[in-house]
Design a protein around this motif. Structure first.
Motif, PDB file in Angstrom:
ATOM      1  N   THR A 159      38.185  25.476  70.778  1.00 19.78           N
ATOM      2  CA  THR A 159      37.545  25.971  69.552  1.00 19.78           C
ATOM      3  C   THR A 159      36.476  25.013  69.037  1.00 19.78           C
ATOM      4  O   THR A 159      35.702  25.376  68.162  1.00 19.78           O
ATOM      5  CB  THR A 159      38.586  26.210  68.445  1.00 19.78           C
ATOM      6  N   ASP A 160      36.433  23.801  69.580  1.00 18.80           N
ATOM      7  CA  ASP A 160      35.461  22.789  69.145  1.00 18.80           C
ATOM      8  C   ASP A 160      34.381  22.519  70.188  1.00 18.80           C
ATOM      9  O   ASP A 160      33.707  21.494  70.130  1.00 18.80           O
ATOM     10  CB  ASP A 160      36.192  21.481  68.819  1.00 18.80           C
ATOM     11  N   MET A 161      34.207  23.439  71.136  1.00 20.59           N
ATOM     12  CA  MET A 161      33.197  23.237  72.186  1.00 20.59           C
ATOM     13  C   MET A 161      31.815  23.053  71.578  1.00 20.59           C
ATOM     14  O   MET A 161      31.477  23.702  70.595  1.00 20.59           O
ATOM     15  CB  MET A 161      33.130  24.450  73.120  1.00 20.59           C
ATOM     16  N   ALA A 162      31.044  22.159  72.182  1.00 21.46           N
ATOM     17  CA  ALA A 162      29.667  21.909  71.753  1.00 21.46           C
ATOM     18  C   ALA A 162      28.773  21.859  72.984  1.00 21.46           C
ATOM     19  O   ALA A 162      29.248  21.609  74.098  1.00 21.46           O
ATOM     20  CB  ALA A 162      29.587  20.591  70.983  1.00 21.46           C
ATOM     21  N   ALA A 163      27.501  22.104  72.784  1.00 14.27           N
ATOM     22  CA  ALA A 163      26.549  22.063  73.890  1.00 14.27           C
ATOM     23  C   ALA A 163      26.678  20.743  74.644  1.00 14.27           C
ATOM     24  O   ALA A 163      26.797  19.685  74.031  1.00 14.27           O
ATOM     25  CB  ALA A 163      25.127  22.246  73.365  1.00 14.27           C
ATOM     26  N   GLY A 164      26.691  20.824  75.955  1.00 16.39           N
ATOM     27  CA  GLY A 164      26.825  19.644  76.804  1.00 16.39           C
ATOM     28  C   GLY A 164      28.240  19.399  77.289  1.00 16.39           C
ATOM     29  O   GLY A 164      28.448  18.594  78.197  1.00 16.39           O
ATOM     30  N   ASP A 165      29.221  20.071  76.693  1.00 12.80           N
ATOM     31  CA  ASP A 165      30.610  19.900  77.136  1.00 12.80           C
ATOM     32  C   ASP A 165      30.794  20.476  78.540  1.00 12.80           C
ATOM     33  O   ASP A 165      30.117  21.429  78.939  1.00 12.80           O
ATOM     34  CB  ASP A 165      31.584  20.580  76.181  1.00 12.80           C
ATOM     35  N   ILE A 166      31.730  19.892  79.276  1.00 13.53           N
ATOM     36  CA  ILE A 166      32.049  20.326  80.631  1.00 13.53           C
ATOM     37  C   ILE A 166      33.277  21.220  80.567  1.00 13.53           C
ATOM     38  O   ILE A 166      34.292  20.855  79.977  1.00 13.53           O
ATOM     39  CB  ILE A 166      32.308  19.111  81.539  1.00 13.53           C
ATOM     40  N   ARG A 180      44.441  31.105  90.637  1.00 16.09           N
ATOM     41  CA  ARG A 180      45.559  30.313  90.117  1.00 16.09           C
ATOM     42  C   ARG A 180      45.131  28.951  89.600  1.00 16.09           C
ATOM     43  O   ARG A 180      45.241  28.664  88.424  1.00 16.09           O
ATOM     44  CB  ARG A 180      46.615  30.147  91.202  1.00 16.09           C
ATOM     45  N   GLU A 181      44.674  28.091  90.499  1.00 14.10           N
ATOM     46  CA  GLU A 181      44.318  26.723  90.104  1.00 14.10           C
ATOM     47  C   GLU A 181      42.866  26.633  89.655  1.00 14.10           C
ATOM     48  O   GLU A 181      42.011  27.318  90.201  1.00 14.10           O
ATOM     49  CB  GLU A 181      44.503  25.763  91.281  1.00 14.10           C
ATOM     50  N   PRO A 182      42.576  25.777  88.688  1.00 15.16           N
ATOM     51  CA  PRO A 182      41.184  25.554  88.303  1.00 15.16           C
ATOM     52  C   PRO A 182      40.381  25.042  89.493  1.00 15.16           C
ATOM     53  O   PRO A 182      40.850  24.190  90.241  1.00 15.16           O
ATOM     54  CB  PRO A 182      41.283  24.479  87.219  1.00 15.16           C
ATOM     55  N   GLN A 183      39.181  25.598  89.665  1.00 15.20           N
ATOM     56  CA  GLN A 183      38.385  25.249  90.836  1.00 15.20           C
ATOM     57  C   GLN A 183      36.895  25.231  90.545  1.00 15.20           C
ATOM     58  O   GLN A 183      36.092  25.141  91.464  1.00 15.20           O
ATOM     59  CB  GLN A 183      38.651  26.263  91.948  1.00 15.20           C
ATOM     60  N   HIS A 184      36.524  25.309  89.285  1.00 16.16           N
ATOM     61  CA  HIS A 184      35.111  25.506  88.968  1.00 16.16           C
ATOM     62  C   HIS A 184      34.743  24.699  87.724  1.00 16.16           C
ATOM     63  O   HIS A 184      35.548  24.568  86.814  1.00 16.16           O
ATOM     64  CB  HIS A 184      34.879  26.997  88.705  1.00 16.16           C
ATOM     65  N   LEU A 185      33.516  24.181  87.712  1.00 17.31           N
ATOM     66  CA  LEU A 185      33.003  23.467  86.549  1.00 17.31           C
ATOM     67  C   LEU A 185      31.724  24.129  86.073  1.00 17.31           C
ATOM     68  O   LEU A 185      30.950  24.645  86.872  1.00 17.31           O
ATOM     69  CB  LEU A 185      32.696  22.006  86.902  1.00 17.31           C
ATOM     70  N   ALA A 186      31.520  24.095  84.766  1.00 16.63           N
ATOM     71  CA  ALA A 186      30.293  24.612  84.163  1.00 16.63           C
ATOM     72  C   ALA A 186      29.938  23.713  82.994  1.00 16.63           C
ATOM     73  O   ALA A 186      30.786  22.996  82.462  1.00 16.63           O
ATOM     74  CB  ALA A 186      30.489  26.050  83.684  1.00 16.63           C
ATOM     75  N   VAL A 187      28.685  23.778  82.575  1.00 21.30           N
ATOM     76  CA  VAL A 187      28.236  23.045  81.396  1.00 21.30           C
ATOM     77  C   VAL A 187      27.963  24.067  80.308  1.00 21.30           C
ATOM     78  O   VAL A 187      27.236  25.052  80.521  1.00 21.30           O
ATOM     79  CB  VAL A 187      26.966  22.220  81.703  1.00 21.30           C
ATOM     80  N   PHE A 188      28.555  23.856  79.139  1.00 22.22           N
ATOM     81  CA  PHE A 188      28.370  24.750  77.998  1.00 22.22           C
ATOM     82  C   PHE A 188      27.021  24.452  77.350  1.00 22.22           C
ATOM     83  O   PHE A 188      26.690  23.294  77.091  1.00 22.22           O
ATOM     84  CB  PHE A 188      29.512  24.543  77.004  1.00 22.22           C
ATOM     85  N   THR A 189      26.229  25.487  77.101  1.00 19.98           N
ATOM     86  CA  THR A 189      24.895  25.303  76.526  1.00 19.98           C
ATOM     87  C   THR A 189      24.859  25.525  75.019  1.00 19.98           C
ATOM     88  O   THR A 189      23.842  25.294  74.393  1.00 19.98           O
ATOM     89  CB  THR A 189      23.884  26.277  77.159  1.00 19.98           C
ATOM     90  N   GLY A 190      25.942  25.995  74.461  1.00 22.75           N
ATOM     91  CA  GLY A 190      25.968  26.352  73.046  1.00 22.75           C
ATOM     92  C   GLY A 190      26.070  27.857  72.885  1.00 22.75           C
ATOM     93  O   GLY A 190      26.759  28.351  72.004  1.00 22.75           O
ATOM     94  N   ASP A 191      25.386  28.581  73.784  1.00 28.86           N
ATOM     95  CA  ASP A 191      25.447  30.044  73.795  1.00 28.86           C
ATOM     96  C   ASP A 191      26.039  30.581  75.087  1.00 28.86           C
ATOM     97  O   ASP A 191      26.520  31.704  75.140  1.00 28.86           O
ATOM     98  CB  ASP A 191      24.036  30.645  73.642  1.00 28.86           C
ATOM     99  N   GLY A 192      25.959  29.802  76.142  1.00 30.12           N
ATOM    100  CA  GLY A 192      26.400  30.257  77.454  1.00 30.12           C
ATOM    101  C   GLY A 192      26.786  29.089  78.319  1.00 30.12           C
ATOM    102  O   GLY A 192      27.147  28.019  77.824  1.00 30.12           O
ATOM    103  N   ILE A 193      26.695  29.293  79.637  1.00 23.72           N
ATOM    104  CA  ILE A 193      27.056  28.250  80.587  1.00 23.72           C
ATOM    105  C   ILE A 193      25.996  28.153  81.686  1.00 23.72           C
ATOM    106  O   ILE A 193      25.295  29.114  81.985  1.00 23.72           O
ATOM    107  CB  ILE A 193      28.440  28.499  81.227  1.00 23.72           C
TER     108      ILE A 193
END
Length: 90
Positions: free
Chosen positions: A32-39, A46-59
């Motif tokens: 709930t506290d995500m901010a632009a630049g967060d990973i 099943r298992e986490p397998q992917h990374l993205a960078v949050f842009t503030g509006d998207g990824i």
């Protein structure tokens, strides 16, 4: 933290999570506290397998279905794939 090499394209018993957890420059953040630049650590199965960078509006992420790196909105389907959020500690 050392770079990990020789891993396969599918999840491997929490290896990705362990790498993130052990990284000194990252700290966990509540979704709930995500901010632009967060990973974002994400899962498709099943298992986490992917990374993205949050842009503030998207990824921004490498998206196999598109065959390239892309940016798009973070709709409910993508939001539901988020397992954990990490912030770079400066």
């Amino acid at each position: 933290v050392e770079d990990v090499v020789g891993y396969g394209p599918t999840p491997n018993k929490g290896l990705l999570e362990q790498s993130l957890e052990g990284h000194l420059a990252l700290t966990k953040v509540n979704k709930t506290d995500m901010a632009a630049g967060d990973i974002l650590l994400m899962r498709f199965a099943r298992e986490p397998q992917h990374l993205a960078v949050f842009t503030g509006d998207g990824i921004v992420h490498a998206y196999e279905a598109a065959g390239k790196c892309c940016e798009h909105g973070l709709d409910q389907a993508w939001r539901s794939r988020i397992v954990q959020v990490y912030r770079v500690v400066t």
